[in-house]
Design a protein around this motif. Sequence first.
Motif, PDB file in Angstrom:
ATOM      1  N   ALA A  86       0.940  -1.344   0.029  1.00 54.38           N
ATOM      2  CA  ALA A  86      -0.135   0.014  -0.007  1.00 54.38           C
ATOM      3  C   ALA A  86       0.812   1.285   0.020  1.00 54.38           C
ATOM      4  CB  ALA A  86      -0.987  -0.014   1.167  1.00 54.38           C
ATOM      5  N   ILE A  87       0.348   2.558  -0.412  1.00 54.18           N
ATOM      6  CA  ILE A  87       1.150   3.564  -0.649  1.00 54.18           C
ATOM      7  C   ILE A  87       0.329   4.613   0.152  1.00 54.18           C
ATOM      8  CG2 ILE A  87       2.273   5.584  -1.927  1.00 54.18           C
ATOM      9  CD1 ILE A  87       2.788   3.069  -3.988  1.00 54.18           C
ATOM     10  N   LEU A  88       0.972   5.542   1.037  1.00 51.33           N
ATOM     11  CA  LEU A  88       0.180   6.724   1.575  1.00 51.33           C
ATOM     12  C   LEU A  88       0.908   7.760   0.922  1.00 51.33           C
ATOM     13  CD1 LEU A  88      -1.435   8.394   3.403  1.00 51.33           C
ATOM     14  CD2 LEU A  88      -0.050   7.860   5.294  1.00 51.33           C
ATOM     15  N   PHE A  89       0.028   8.707   0.235  1.00 52.92           N
ATOM     16  CA  PHE A  89       0.635   9.886  -0.425  1.00 52.92           C
ATOM     17  C   PHE A  89       0.312  11.173   0.489  1.00 52.92           C
ATOM     18  CE2 PHE A  89      -0.280   7.327  -4.131  1.00 52.92           C
ATOM     19  CZ  PHE A  89       0.821   7.471  -4.851  1.00 52.92           C
ATOM     20  N   VAL A 107      -4.186   2.311  -2.324  1.00 55.53           N
ATOM     21  CA  VAL A 107      -3.521   3.529  -2.097  1.00 55.53           C
ATOM     22  C   VAL A 107      -4.582   4.475  -1.034  1.00 55.53           C
ATOM     23  CG1 VAL A 107      -2.283   3.846  -4.461  1.00 55.53           C
ATOM     24  CG2 VAL A 107      -4.785   4.632  -4.113  1.00 55.53           C
ATOM     25  N   PHE A 108      -3.752   5.429  -0.389  1.00 57.18           N
ATOM     26  CA  PHE A 108      -4.608   6.426   0.394  1.00 57.18           C
ATOM     27  C   PHE A 108      -3.864   7.707  -0.080  1.00 57.18           C
ATOM     28  CE2 PHE A 108      -7.512   5.841   3.953  1.00 57.18           C
ATOM     29  CZ  PHE A 108      -7.708   6.984   4.176  1.00 57.18           C
ATOM     30  N   CYS A 109      -4.763   8.643  -0.497  1.00 61.29           N
ATOM     31  CA  CYS A 109      -4.072   9.969  -1.254  1.00 61.29           C
ATOM     32  C   CYS A 109      -4.538  11.100  -0.169  1.00 61.29           C
ATOM     33  CB  CYS A 109      -4.927  10.255  -2.391  1.00 61.29           C
ATOM     34  SG  CYS A 109      -4.429   9.095  -3.876  1.00 61.29           S
ATOM     35  N   PHE A 110      -4.302  12.301  -0.332  1.00 61.52           N
ATOM     36  CA  PHE A 110      -4.139  13.487   0.592  1.00 61.52           C
ATOM     37  C   PHE A 110      -4.903  14.788  -0.381  1.00 61.52           C
ATOM     38  CE2 PHE A 110      -3.316  16.286   3.755  1.00 61.52           C
ATOM     39  CZ  PHE A 110      -2.874  15.636   4.766  1.00 61.52           C
ATOM     40  N   ASP A 111      -5.818  15.546   0.469  1.00 63.17           N
ATOM     41  CA  ASP A 111      -6.281  16.556  -0.155  1.00 63.17           C
ATOM     42  C   ASP A 111      -7.268  16.186  -1.272  1.00 63.17           C
ATOM     43  OD1 ASP A 111      -4.829  18.377   1.122  1.00 63.17           O
ATOM     44  OD2 ASP A 111      -3.238  18.465  -0.060  1.00 63.17           O
ATOM     45  N   PHE A 134      -1.030  -1.383 -13.030  1.00 62.45           N
ATOM     46  CA  PHE A 134      -1.287  -2.046 -11.664  1.00 62.45           C
ATOM     47  C   PHE A 134      -2.676  -1.708 -11.510  1.00 62.45           C
ATOM     48  CE2 PHE A 134       2.690  -2.658  -9.083  1.00 62.45           C
ATOM     49  CZ  PHE A 134       3.448  -2.913 -10.143  1.00 62.45           C
ATOM     50  N   ALA A 135      -3.499  -2.959 -10.917  1.00 62.74           N
ATOM     51  CA  ALA A 135      -4.601  -2.425 -10.555  1.00 62.74           C
ATOM     52  C   ALA A 135      -4.925  -2.114  -9.139  1.00 62.74           C
ATOM     53  CB  ALA A 135      -5.732  -3.784 -10.780  1.00 62.74           C
ATOM     54  N   ILE A 136      -5.814  -1.030  -8.657  1.00 62.53           N
ATOM     55  CA  ILE A 136      -6.235  -0.616  -7.578  1.00 62.53           C
ATOM     56  C   ILE A 136      -7.490  -1.194  -7.168  1.00 62.53           C
ATOM     57  CG2 ILE A 136      -6.366   1.386  -6.166  1.00 62.53           C
ATOM     58  CD1 ILE A 136      -4.508   3.109  -7.989  1.00 62.53           C
ATOM     59  N   PRO A 137      -7.417  -1.742  -6.032  1.00 61.86           N
ATOM     60  CA  PRO A 137      -6.549  -2.040  -4.939  1.00 61.86           C
ATOM     61  C   PRO A 137      -6.004  -3.326  -4.842  1.00 61.86           C
ATOM     62  CG  PRO A 137      -8.582  -2.700  -3.979  1.00 61.86           C
ATOM     63  CD  PRO A 137      -8.603  -2.188  -5.579  1.00 61.86           C
ATOM     64  N   LEU A 145     -13.550  10.518 -10.237  1.00 62.64           N
ATOM     65  CA  LEU A 145     -13.741   9.977 -11.505  1.00 62.64           C
ATOM     66  C   LEU A 145     -12.738   8.727 -11.778  1.00 62.64           C
ATOM     67  CD1 LEU A 145     -13.807  13.210 -13.480  1.00 62.64           C
ATOM     68  CD2 LEU A 145     -15.489  11.628 -13.327  1.00 62.64           C
ATOM     69  N   PHE A 146     -11.990   8.680 -10.846  1.00 62.02           N
ATOM     70  CA  PHE A 146     -11.001   7.340 -11.200  1.00 62.02           C
ATOM     71  C   PHE A 146     -11.957   6.040 -11.094  1.00 62.02           C
ATOM     72  CE2 PHE A 146      -7.338   4.727  -9.749  1.00 62.02           C
ATOM     73  CZ  PHE A 146      -6.373   5.195 -10.623  1.00 62.02           C
ATOM     74  N   TYR A 147     -11.336   4.948 -11.893  1.00 63.42           N
ATOM     75  CA  TYR A 147     -12.360   3.726 -11.818  1.00 63.42           C
ATOM     76  C   TYR A 147     -12.533   3.117 -10.376  1.00 63.42           C
ATOM     77  CZ  TYR A 147      -7.797   1.184 -11.634  1.00 63.42           C
ATOM     78  OH  TYR A 147      -6.306   0.674 -11.193  1.00 63.42           O
ATOM     79  N   CYS A 148     -11.718   3.179  -9.442  1.00 56.67           N
ATOM     80  CA  CYS A 148     -11.814   2.661  -8.180  1.00 56.67           C
ATOM     81  C   CYS A 148     -11.797   4.024  -7.165  1.00 56.67           C
ATOM     82  CB  CYS A 148     -10.673   1.772  -7.966  1.00 56.67           C
ATOM     83  SG  CYS A 148     -10.447   1.422  -5.957  1.00 56.67           S
ATOM     84  N   PRO A 149     -12.925   4.094  -6.407  1.00 58.12           N
ATOM     85  CA  PRO A 149     -12.937   5.298  -5.558  1.00 58.12           C
ATOM     86  C   PRO A 149     -11.985   5.465  -4.811  1.00 58.12           C
ATOM     87  CG  PRO A 149     -15.159   4.357  -5.885  1.00 58.12           C
ATOM     88  CD  PRO A 149     -14.207   3.254  -6.269  1.00 58.12           C
ATOM     89  N   ILE A 150     -10.948   6.659  -4.800  1.00 60.14           N
ATOM     90  CA  ILE A 150      -9.834   6.835  -4.104  1.00 60.14           C
ATOM     91  C   ILE A 150     -10.133   7.333  -2.658  1.00 60.14           C
ATOM     92  CG2 ILE A 150      -7.872   8.421  -3.992  1.00 60.14           C
ATOM     93  CD1 ILE A 150      -7.797   6.411  -6.293  1.00 60.14           C
TER      94      ILE A 150
END
Lengths: 341, 341
Positions: free
Chosen positions: A247-250, A276-280, A268-271, A287-292
């Motif tokens: 996993a990646i935390l941005f 991934v865990f994003c910021f802001d 790479f398919a998420i998840p 709009l990403f294929y997988c809700p971020i």
Amino acid sequence: MNKKVSLKDIAEAAGVSTALVSYVLNGKEEEARVGKDTALRIREMAKKMNYQPNQIAKSLKSGKSQTIGLLVADISNPFFGNLARAIEDEAKKRGYTVLFGSSDENLEKSQRLIDTFINRQIDGFIIAPAEGTASQLENLKAAHIPFVLIDRYFKDLETSYIVVDNFKATYQATQQLLQQGHHKIAYVCYKNKLQHTEDRYHGYVQALRDQGINDDENLVFEVEYNSPTDFRKRFIDLLHPDRGVEAILFSTNTLSIMGLKIINELDFAIPEDIAVFCFDQSESYDLFYCPISYVRQPLGEIGKEAVRVLLEQLHAKKPGEQQVMLDAEIIARKSCEKIKK
Amino acid sequence: MNKKVSLKDIAEAAGVSTALVSYVLNGKEEEARVGKDTALRIREMAKKMNYQPNQIAKSLKSGKSQTIGLLVADISNPFFGNLARAIEDEAKKRGYTVLFGSSDENLEKSQRLIDTFINRQIDGFIIAPAEGTASQLENLKAAHIPFVLIDRYFKDLETSYIVVDNFKATYQATQQLLQQGHHKIAYVCYKNKLQHTEDRYHGYVQALRDQGINDDENLVFEVEYNSPTDFRKRFIDLLHPDRGVEAILFSTNTLSIMGLKIINELDFAIPEDIAVFCFDQSESYDLFYCPISYVRQPLGEIGKEAVRVLLEQLHAKKPGEQQVMLDAEIIARKSCEKIKK
């Protein structure tokens, strides 16, 4: 502005003396016993010639301009664009106009903008400071110019600021990833000494330690600001299967977007392949294929508080510094799940 | 700013006369035969007290401030954030500082910002004008204040402007959709009387007519600015299978993003269920599961040209108006294809 209409121009056009024009346009016609017809003629001529009274001279005298200077770190970053809008909406409600400047994370530009704003008689500042600008802020303090920091602050400098609890934000985001069963969690951040950068890093480390996981420096990915080529090369390396990153935390929105683009390119398919865990906020997250999953900063509240604290300082209700720390919201969605292929 | 250090404050602290301080800080110590030690003491005291020379008074005299006022229509829109950054980068190269204001498509706010900038002695304006502000621009013209419009212009008002060929842009985007074999192409736009809105609409209509297709008003979807609920309801209706819409051309980035979100929610596959062609850049276009086709405006070039034309006007090399029309780039990708399921 070189052909600005002067009182003299109006006087010549109206065939009267400059003094007479000055009396009338400054509302002193009765004192000066100017005839009504003459006063009317002067007013109409001023309007026709689009005369602009010199407000600067007036604001120099009164010392108030009802204007806030907002200094952001990069106006092309949607985070700051949205924050600017929130501050502006709040300032408007309070009868203030906001002028922006963007330092682009550049020391010299930051100083130049501060000087430009001061020379244009703004009442006070709201600043998202660039790295290394503590001495510029010290000078503002010494000159008794009111200002409030947003998004970032300096530990050794006592100022008003409105920030989110960044330690708590990354602590909770890391916790979410751990609860999903991820153990090898990489952390992506900018390489700088800004307090919020350090706070976010420590939140990540502490969450790991509290689960008995030692932080592994090979999983901490520090990148220089504005170096997409270096980011790309090293990020692709971070994703190499041998590393076993789950996993990646941005830690910022710009890093999140850069990372997601490369993850997509590598197919790479998420998840499934990487969580991934994003910021802001970003319009892309929805709009990403997988809700971020992301850490949501309360931009409206930050803007509201920043304007409130600044105006309280301006009106000397509470001349002392005020520090406000708001909670970020943790939006955990599919992108952080652990799904076996 | 209420406790600004004055010459008198410095004089008192240094134990000299105000006149002496004025001579020294204005570099006239030799003329006034001030002793070297005294001059040094005054300079050090001024530094210690963080004295800021009053640049406004100086700029009032010289009439030059090396500052550009940039008025955009909405700073939270990434299109304007990126354009602002492009203008700023170019202005910096030329030694100019840029201050921004955002009118939020509001007439009153636009006028207030124009006044605020004028009163702060900017040298000239770069403006993305809100609807209905033609009279505000006429006043600027009448007052001989140099300005350049970007993104938008008014047909009946002769001004300098830098825009893209909007007619050509939507003409070519529509052509791309037609060449793919789509016939029922819907067009989504804001309801306003801005010239670029009309130009884009006419480009769409002309491309259809040139292929012998009559434009169908049921396929033209006009939406009010800032009314997401209304947009949602009507856009869902537009997508109803009975309507048989095969493709959609969006005429702005904000409309594109709103539309894509709803298409996703309804689980329509792009381009299998509906083909799309978007407008302006967005980081989302590259992160979407299907690469999005879009009309790319040359932001860097618009910024460069806007600064160039404004500075030429300021330095009176070419005091006349200059109109620049740049070509947009048509990025046709998978989202506009016709693929049978």
